[in-house]
Design an enzyme around this catalytic site. Sequence first.
Site, PDB file in Angstrom:
ATOM      1  N   SER A   1      -6.825   3.800   8.292  1.00 53.43           N
ATOM      2  CA  SER A   1      -7.309   3.500   7.155  1.00 53.43           C
ATOM      3  C   SER A   1      -6.656   2.474   6.311  1.00 53.43           C
ATOM      4  CB  SER A   1      -7.473   4.932   6.447  1.00 53.43           C
ATOM      5  OG  SER A   1      -7.670   4.805   4.950  1.00 53.43           O
TER       6      SER A   1
ATOM      7  N   ASP B   1     -14.136   1.983   6.552  1.00 54.51           N
ATOM      8  CA  ASP B   1     -12.999   2.745   5.495  1.00 54.51           C
ATOM      9  C   ASP B   1     -13.503   3.299   4.666  1.00 54.51           C
ATOM     10  OD1 ASP B   1     -10.455   3.927   5.252  1.00 54.51           O
ATOM     11  OD2 ASP B   1     -10.109   2.592   3.551  1.00 54.51           O
TER      12      ASP B   1
ATOM     13  N   LYS C   1      -8.067  -1.871   6.083  1.00 55.53           N
ATOM     14  CA  LYS C   1      -8.264  -2.545   4.761  1.00 55.53           C
ATOM     15  C   LYS C   1      -7.140  -3.683   4.671  1.00 55.53           C
ATOM     16  CE  LYS C   1      -7.452   1.300   2.055  1.00 55.53           C
ATOM     17  NZ  LYS C   1      -7.578   2.560   2.769  1.00 55.53           N
TER      18      LYS C   1
ATOM     19  N   ARG D   1     -13.493  12.109   4.386  1.00 53.17           N
ATOM     20  CA  ARG D   1     -12.042  12.797   4.748  1.00 53.17           C
ATOM     21  C   ARG D   1     -11.617  13.354   3.498  1.00 53.17           C
ATOM     22  NH1 ARG D   1      -8.455   8.273   5.693  1.00 53.17           N
ATOM     23  NH2 ARG D   1      -6.875   9.950   5.977  1.00 53.17           N
TER      24      ARG D   1
ATOM     25  N   HIS E   1       0.924  -1.222  -0.044  1.00 54.75           N
ATOM     26  CA  HIS E   1       0.058  -0.150   0.015  1.00 54.75           C
ATOM     27  C   HIS E   1       0.807   1.199   0.052  1.00 54.75           C
ATOM     28  CE1 HIS E   1      -4.188   1.640   0.445  1.00 54.75           C
ATOM     29  NE2 HIS E   1      -3.674   2.434   1.005  1.00 54.75           N
TER      30      HIS E   1
HETATM   31  N1  URA Z   1      -4.160   5.692   1.790  1.00 53.78           N
HETATM   32  C1  URA Z   1      -5.438   5.231   2.498  1.00 53.78           C
HETATM   33  O1  URA Z   1      -5.916   4.043   2.143  1.00 53.78           O
HETATM   34  N2  URA Z   1      -5.675   5.737   3.286  1.00 53.78           N
HETATM   35  C2  URA Z   1      -5.271   7.280   3.702  1.00 53.78           C
HETATM   36  O2  URA Z   1      -5.725   7.677   4.708  1.00 53.78           O
HETATM   37  C3  URA Z   1      -4.121   7.567   2.993  1.00 53.78           C
HETATM   38  C4  URA Z   1      -3.671   6.819   2.035  1.00 53.78           C
END
Ligand code: URA
Length: 447
Positions: free
Chosen positions: A183, A161, A187, A168, A82
């Site tokens: 966040s 999320d 996930k 957000r 990620h």
């Molecule tokens: N990527 C995400 O999944 N969440 C965030 O808050 C920032 C980047």
Amino acid sequence: MHAVDYIRLKRDGGHLSEAQWHDLIERYTDGHIPDYQMSAFLMAAFLNGMADTEMVALTDAMLHSGVVLDLSDLPGQKVDKHSTGGVGDKVSIPLAPIVAACGVPVPMISGRGLGHTGGTLDKLESIPGFSTSLSIEAYRKQLAEIGVVMIGQTDDIAPADRKLYALRDVTSTVEFVPFIAASILSKKLAEGIDALLLDVKFGSGAFMQAEKDARHLAETLVGVSERFGKPAVALLTDMDQPLGCAVGNWPEVAESVMLLRGEAPEDLMEVTLALAAEMIVAGRKASTIEEGTAQAREAIRSGAAFERFKAMVTAQGGDPSVVDEPGARMSRAIAADVHAPADAHGFVARIDALDVGRAMIELGAGRRTKEDDIDPLAGCVLLKRQGDPVVPGDVLARVMASTEAHLARAVADVARAYRYAPTATSPDSRIRDRFSNGRWEGRMTAK
Ligand code: URA
């Protein structure tokens, strides 16, 4: 407690207990707390801060807002990556099939565009027909059959999320370490992975612009992931300038296809190979980074990674013929050139990533409100990059969109993102450091 009591508690600098975080997130996810109250709460937490114990409680509450998958019956170490978000950061799109082609299963749950940064889901959905919303059954089946699946948060997986991310994005509450950590990790921990790679970005186009803040974010992400039992490694990468040449949803898919054919810009290839090598090692298909890099290069050279990408596109309802000829789709856009201004003498010193990211949102590649539609073709290709010589009138970049509506403004905005210098500088490596097992390698810097 009522929502208004939680807002007051945070407004006055208080801390929520673990049970209160769970209650708040559960009631927001099931629709009993409206967006306007959650927006006020998010801003109060953003301004007044959160204790580490609250961040862990928030992560746990968001993780358990849906199903936590168990993929242990499928063979192999499942590994995902990620990014904390950037401009032109399309790396996940070629990375997942490259790693899968090397034998490491990649079950990926991504997000949409956030703030000025692009999102993998919006990019994938620019492929006609591609669905990022699969049932758990279909997600598992695809992972078992082709070793790679890329979806978004669903009603079943990390639903909190999904809602909070969208909120957000439009309430200016993104750049806050506890929210970013909860966040990302809610996930990723829900996916059923065995290990996680994090691409933590700093510089103008990142949420953490200062390197020291990005280092803190990396340490936090790795620490919280390990606390939930998932080993994680973070690479610290430079996002001061857009990554690669393409920015925007379909333009970035087109550049990802180029990478899978071995023709990507050097910086994009560098970051992709570095992350791929880490994931192949974490997936136990290579024992060193050098070996992992060689495998990733071979997956690109042999065409195996591109074939894997096309298999994924087909399995998720996308039209594989479109990815075979990305240029044909791009030619349907209306395009305009960005010219170097009269005072542009010398060389491109840098292209400000935040300026480009904001320009692309205005053009329609991202959202300003939750309801905004995305223009999949909106974007730009940066033709002159750091170190290139420039004289006034040169074509610096090309901007494109489905309609002419915002094109002239985007041309001016992208021109303003360029900075010049009398002498040429060559770009540094994008990979600045690596964090694992509680320490930084202090690996690098300039080439
Ligand atoms: N990527 C995400 O999944 N969440 C965030 O808050 C920032 C980047």
